[in-house]
Design a protein around this motif. Structure first.
Motif: not given
Length: 116
Positions: A87-116
């Motif tokens: 689950x990744x909440x959409x964002x509004x890419x800014x001029x900063x160009x910052x990127x966070x790369x998430x790599x998740x490898x698991x049997x049980x467990x997902x990824x949840x991304x929220x924003x300010x």
């Protein structure tokens, strides 16, 4: 254990049971690796100083990634989880160009991304 042999810093967090929890101001390392049998990564980067490109790699049997980032940070998610979603909440890419790369490898467990 921290590898500081180059200008890029990698923070390693290895444990049998338990994960990583990071909040508040401060510098986020260029690379963070979390390896556990049971435990995830809970990262609130709302107030952190984030490099232009930051990566978080999490490897576990049970445990996911919960990530909170500023609205202008782009997030890329990849990896494999047999049981767990993304689950990744959409964002509004800014001029900063910052990127966070998430790599998740698991049997049980997902990824949840929220924003300010």
């Amino acid at each position: 254990m921290t590898n500081t042999t180059s200008s890029q810093r990698t923070d390693w967090h290895i444990s049998l049971i338990g994960g990583l929890k990071r909040r508040g101001p401060g510098s986020m390392p260029a690379d963070t690796v979390v390896v556990t049998s049971v435990g995830g990564a809970d990262l609130d980067l709302s107030d952190a100083r984030i490099e232009e490109v930051t990566s978080v790699t999490k490897v576990s049997i049970v445990g996911g990634v919960r990530l909170r980032v500023p609205a202008d940070v782009m997030v890329e998610v990849e990896g494999v989880s047999l049981f767990g979603g993304r689950t990744v909440e959409p964002g509004t890419p800014g001029a900063s160009g910052r990127v966070v790369r998430v790599r998740n490898y698991s049997v049980i467990g997902g990824v949840s991304v929220t924003r300010d």
